[in-house]
Design an enzyme around this catalytic site. Structure first.
Site, PDB file in Angstrom:
ATOM      1  N   SER A 248      86.409  20.905  14.081  1.00  0.00           N
ATOM      2  CA  SER A 248      85.326  20.861  15.131  1.00  0.00           C
ATOM      3  C   SER A 248      84.867  19.532  15.397  1.00  0.00           C
ATOM      4  O   SER A 248      85.848  18.748  15.369  1.00  0.00           O
ATOM      5  CB  SER A 248      84.315  21.708  15.106  1.00  0.00           C
ATOM      6  OG  SER A 248      83.945  22.253  16.605  1.00  0.00           O
TER       7      SER A 248
ATOM      8  N   LYS B  13      65.179  26.696  36.842  1.00  0.00           N
ATOM      9  CA  LYS B  13      64.560  25.951  35.886  1.00  0.00           C
ATOM     10  C   LYS B  13      64.429  27.093  34.825  1.00  0.00           C
ATOM     11  O   LYS B  13      64.062  28.166  35.137  1.00  0.00           O
ATOM     12  CB  LYS B  13      62.923  25.639  36.456  1.00  0.00           C
ATOM     13  CG  LYS B  13      62.324  25.083  35.500  1.00  0.00           C
ATOM     14  CD  LYS B  13      62.765  23.481  35.180  1.00  0.00           C
ATOM     15  CE  LYS B  13      61.797  22.606  34.419  1.00  0.00           C
ATOM     16  NZ  LYS B  13      62.358  21.402  34.219  1.00  0.00           N
TER      17      LYS B  13
END
Length: 293
Positions: free
Chosen positions: A162, A214
């Site tokens: 990765s 939010k």
């Protein structure tokens, strides 16, 4: 204990480029420390607590140690830059510690070694499952842009998965041992939903927000389909950046990288897939680099 919520922020609800098995171990190790395990009845969650994690915690409390001015060793004119453990954007030290390596330290070591008149070549000694996306591709671009100044080799001392592979593929050459691994060219995101466990414990968390998005994806509410789609879009964007980076650095077709489906490759299989250049032990690879000088 104050470090663990900070670690959670860097693991959950954010894209990370790490081998899934390592992500599972880290999450299990953190579960009890973060109080997650106490929200579940016995038998529903087994929190793994490996000894290595306890040692890492002790090392973190001691803080980093620098034994010399540079964060690399020079052997036979070759600067050895260690890249091991979980990779993070900012560690604040030139050397790995507490099971982590910082992109900031790798960058500073690389730039210092390039300026060092005693250094003829640079070898990244890599054994890492990957880590944070933040800062990873900027570092890979930096390494790639510096090709040609001095030989840059990625010598795998087992695995480069990765994010660690994103760094390795930026180098001129990649060697992997017979039992080492390459690949896992993908990005993951983990969302933790505590809402049901909190409800069963008699705890209600009310989110009061300004702005519809939010605190989207917070662990105290169910993950809505629209929020999941936006998170998936971010993951896809990061994944495409990863594919484009590897394709450019290794001179491979993007379709070939897509075709790996984030698979990992053992030893020679990585060479066959074009993700490494040779199957060599670290000693053999170092010897080959030394002779090339």
């Amino acid at each position: 204990m104050t470090r663990f919520p900070h670690l959670a922020q860097r693991l959950f609800n954010t894209p990370i480029a790490i081998h899934p098995a390592k992500a599972e171990v880290v999450m299990a190790a953190l579960a009890d420390r973060l109080g997650i395990a106490r929200l579940f009845s016995a038998g529903q969650l087994v929190a793994l607590r490996p000894q290595a994690f306890d040692e890492d915690e002790a090392a973190a409390q001691r803080g980093p140690r620098e034994d010399d001015t540079n964060g690399y060793r020079i052997v036979g004119g070759i600067a050895l830059i260690e890249v091991s453990g979980t990779l993070v954007q900012k560690l604040g030290t030139l050397r790995p510690y507490s099971g982590m390596t910082g992109y900031d330290g790798i960058r500073l070591n690389l730039l210092a070694a390039l300026r060092d008149p005693d250094v003829q070549a640079i070898a990244f000694l890599i054994d890492s499952p990957g880590g944070e996306v933040a800062g990873c591709f900027d570092l890979a671009d930096t390494i790639h842009s510096l090709r040609g100044q001095k030989p840059l080799w990625a010598i795998l001392d087992e695995n480069a998965f990765s994010a660690a592979y994103a760094i390795a593929c930026a180098c001129d050459r990649i060697t992997v041992p017979r039992t080492g691994g390459t690949g896992s060219i993908g990005v993951i995101g983990m969302h933790v939903d505590f809402s049901e466990a909190l409800s069963q414990s008699g705890i209600t968390v009310t989110m009061i927000r300004y702005g519809a998005h939010k605190a989207e994806g917070n662990p105290y509410e169910k993950l809505e389909a629209a929020a999941r789609a936006r998170m998936q879009s971010d993951i896809d964007t990061m994944g495409e950046l990863f594919v484009e980076t590897v394709a450019r650095n290794r001179r491979l077709k993007a379709s070939a990288i897509h075709g790996t489906k984030a698979e990992t490759f053992l030893g020679a299989a990585g060479v066959t897939a074009g993700l490494a250049d040779a199957v060599q032990s670290p000693d053999q690879a170092f010897g080959a680099l030394f002779r090339s000088l």
